[in-house]
Design a protein around this motif. Sequence first.
Motif, PDB file in Angstrom:
ATOM      1  N   ARG A 251       9.547   4.926 -11.543  1.00  0.00           N
ATOM      2  CA  ARG A 251      10.621   5.228 -10.591  1.00  0.00           C
ATOM      3  C   ARG A 251      10.297   6.562  -9.917  1.00  0.00           C
ATOM      4  N   ILE A 252      10.863   6.768  -8.745  1.00  0.00           N
ATOM      5  CA  ILE A 252      10.657   8.012  -8.003  1.00  0.00           C
ATOM      6  C   ILE A 252      11.943   8.824  -8.067  1.00  0.00           C
ATOM      7  N   SER A 253      11.856  10.016  -8.645  1.00  0.00           N
ATOM      8  CA  SER A 253      13.009  10.921  -8.712  1.00  0.00           C
ATOM      9  C   SER A 253      13.135  11.667  -7.383  1.00  0.00           C
ATOM     10  N   ARG A 254      14.244  12.368  -7.194  1.00  0.00           N
ATOM     11  CA  ARG A 254      14.408  13.145  -5.970  1.00  0.00           C
ATOM     12  C   ARG A 254      13.330  14.209  -5.865  1.00  0.00           C
ATOM     13  N   GLU A 255      12.967  14.827  -6.974  1.00  0.00           N
ATOM     14  CA  GLU A 255      11.930  15.857  -6.956  1.00  0.00           C
ATOM     15  C   GLU A 255      10.576  15.264  -6.578  1.00  0.00           C
ATOM     16  N   GLU A 256      10.285  14.077  -7.089  1.00  0.00           N
ATOM     17  CA  GLU A 256       9.025  13.411  -6.751  1.00  0.00           C
ATOM     18  C   GLU A 256       9.029  12.991  -5.289  1.00  0.00           C
TER      19      GLU A 256
ATOM     20  N   GLY B 220       3.852  16.020   5.349  1.00  0.00           N
ATOM     21  CA  GLY B 220       3.882  16.979   6.439  1.00  0.00           C
ATOM     22  C   GLY B 220       5.251  17.235   7.031  1.00  0.00           C
ATOM     23  N   SER B 221       6.294  16.794   6.383  1.00  0.00           N
ATOM     24  CA  SER B 221       7.645  16.973   6.903  1.00  0.00           C
ATOM     25  C   SER B 221       8.251  18.300   6.448  1.00  0.00           C
ATOM     26  N   TRP B 222       9.016  18.900   7.309  1.00  0.00           N
ATOM     27  CA  TRP B 222       9.739  20.120   6.967  1.00  0.00           C
ATOM     28  C   TRP B 222      11.050  19.752   6.285  1.00  0.00           C
ATOM     29  N   PHE B 223      11.646  20.709   5.607  1.00  0.00           N
ATOM     30  CA  PHE B 223      12.944  20.529   4.950  1.00  0.00           C
ATOM     31  C   PHE B 223      12.901  19.378   3.940  1.00  0.00           C
ATOM     32  N   GLY B 224      11.851  19.344   3.134  1.00  0.00           N
ATOM     33  CA  GLY B 224      11.644  18.258   2.178  1.00  0.00           C
ATOM     34  C   GLY B 224      12.794  18.076   1.209  1.00  0.00           C
ATOM     35  N   GLY B 225      13.373  19.173   0.722  1.00  0.00           N
ATOM     36  CA  GLY B 225      14.487  19.069  -0.216  1.00  0.00           C
ATOM     37  C   GLY B 225      15.694  18.404   0.410  1.00  0.00           C
ATOM     38  N   TRP B 226      16.031  18.831   1.599  1.00  0.00           N
ATOM     39  CA  TRP B 226      17.170  18.268   2.309  1.00  0.00           C
ATOM     40  C   TRP B 226      16.917  16.805   2.672  1.00  0.00           C
ATOM     41  N   ARG B 227      15.736  16.516   3.197  1.00  0.00           N
ATOM     42  CA  ARG B 227      15.402  15.144   3.589  1.00  0.00           C
ATOM     43  C   ARG B 227      15.365  14.212   2.380  1.00  0.00           C
ATOM     44  N   SER B 228      14.788  14.692   1.284  1.00  0.00           N
ATOM     45  CA  SER B 228      14.689  13.829   0.103  1.00  0.00           C
ATOM     46  C   SER B 228      16.065  13.558  -0.493  1.00  0.00           C
TER      47      SER B 228
ATOM     48  N   GLN C 262       0.834  -1.204   0.000  1.00  0.00           N
ATOM     49  CA  GLN C 262       0.000   0.000   0.000  1.00  0.00           C
ATOM     50  C   GLN C 262       0.869   1.254   0.000  1.00  0.00           C
ATOM     51  N   PHE C 263       1.982   1.216   0.754  1.00  0.00           N
ATOM     52  CA  PHE C 263       2.893   2.355   0.771  1.00  0.00           C
ATOM     53  C   PHE C 263       3.493   2.576  -0.615  1.00  0.00           C
ATOM     54  N   LYS C 264       3.890   1.492  -1.261  1.00  0.00           N
ATOM     55  CA  LYS C 264       4.440   1.605  -2.614  1.00  0.00           C
ATOM     56  C   LYS C 264       3.409   2.228  -3.548  1.00  0.00           C
ATOM     57  N   LYS C 265       2.169   1.794  -3.418  1.00  0.00           N
ATOM     58  CA  LYS C 265       1.098   2.349  -4.252  1.00  0.00           C
ATOM     59  C   LYS C 265       0.909   3.834  -3.966  1.00  0.00           C
ATOM     60  N   TRP C 266       0.938   4.216  -2.683  1.00  0.00           N
ATOM     61  CA  TRP C 266       0.818   5.627  -2.308  1.00  0.00           C
ATOM     62  C   TRP C 266       1.971   6.427  -2.899  1.00  0.00           C
ATOM     63  N   LEU C 267       3.177   5.900  -2.782  1.00  0.00           N
ATOM     64  CA  LEU C 267       4.353   6.594  -3.293  1.00  0.00           C
ATOM     65  C   LEU C 267       4.288   6.752  -4.808  1.00  0.00           C
ATOM     66  N   LYS C 268       3.725   5.762  -5.495  1.00  0.00           N
ATOM     67  CA  LYS C 268       3.610   5.828  -6.961  1.00  0.00           C
ATOM     68  C   LYS C 268       2.715   6.986  -7.415  1.00  0.00           C
ATOM     69  N   HIS C 269       1.847   7.481  -6.538  1.00  0.00           N
ATOM     70  CA  HIS C 269       1.015   8.647  -6.883  1.00  0.00           C
ATOM     71  C   HIS C 269       1.874   9.878  -7.149  1.00  0.00           C
ATOM     72  N   PHE C 270       3.087   9.874  -6.655  1.00  0.00           N
ATOM     73  CA  PHE C 270       3.994  11.008  -6.849  1.00  0.00           C
ATOM     74  C   PHE C 270       4.889  10.823  -8.075  1.00  0.00           C
ATOM     75  N   ASP C 271       4.751   9.710  -8.759  1.00  0.00           N
ATOM     76  CA  ASP C 271       5.519   9.424  -9.973  1.00  0.00           C
ATOM     77  C   ASP C 271       4.886  10.200 -11.128  1.00  0.00           C
ATOM     78  N   GLU C 272       5.213  11.469 -11.196  1.00  0.00           N
ATOM     79  CA  GLU C 272       4.568  12.387 -12.142  1.00  0.00           C
ATOM     80  C   GLU C 272       4.737  11.973 -13.600  1.00  0.00           C
ATOM     81  N   ASP C 273       5.906  11.467 -13.974  1.00  0.00           N
ATOM     82  CA  ASP C 273       6.131  11.106 -15.373  1.00  0.00           C
ATOM     83  C   ASP C 273       5.780   9.646 -15.674  1.00  0.00           C
ATOM     84  N   LYS C 274       5.272   8.939 -14.661  1.00  0.00           N
ATOM     85  CA  LYS C 274       4.796   7.555 -14.811  1.00  0.00           C
ATOM     86  C   LYS C 274       5.848   6.615 -15.401  1.00  0.00           C
ATOM     87  N   ASP C 275       7.120   6.829 -15.012  1.00  0.00           N
ATOM     88  CA  ASP C 275       8.183   5.955 -15.502  1.00  0.00           C
ATOM     89  C   ASP C 275       8.437   4.764 -14.569  1.00  0.00           C
TER      90      ASP C 275
END
Length: 112
Positions: free
Chosen positions: A39-44, A53-61, A24-37
């Motif tokens: 894979r999850i990019s750093r931006e996604e 809801g996390s702060w400092f998303g760029g740094w954390r990602s 289910q987590f993988k499925k949730w994460l796939k919702h952020f796969d904007e280009d539908k390739d």
Amino acid sequence: MAIRNKGMTGGSATTKNGEMTLDQFKKWLKHFDEDKDGRISREELEEAVHYAGSWFGGWRSKRAMRAADGNGSGFIEDHEIEKLVEFARKHTQLTASATQNGSTLAGCARKN
């Protein structure tokens, strides 16, 4: 293993106790796969971190990507998601405990 994160909110993919299976987590994460390739990019990943809801998303990602991207492709592929969960468990408020029915994750809000 049950994984919980106080910063994430429940959504339609969660169980009644606010947890998700790894699938289910993988499925949730796939919702952020904007280009539908597939894979999850750093931006996604950054978008998913912000959405959760996390702060400092760029740094954390960026840190999460470095830890989870085992083949150095610049993407988190399906087989690397468990590394992402392990990184988050070690470096965020995620906690893990055993469950009878396999792996579950804290309830993440589903992106529509």
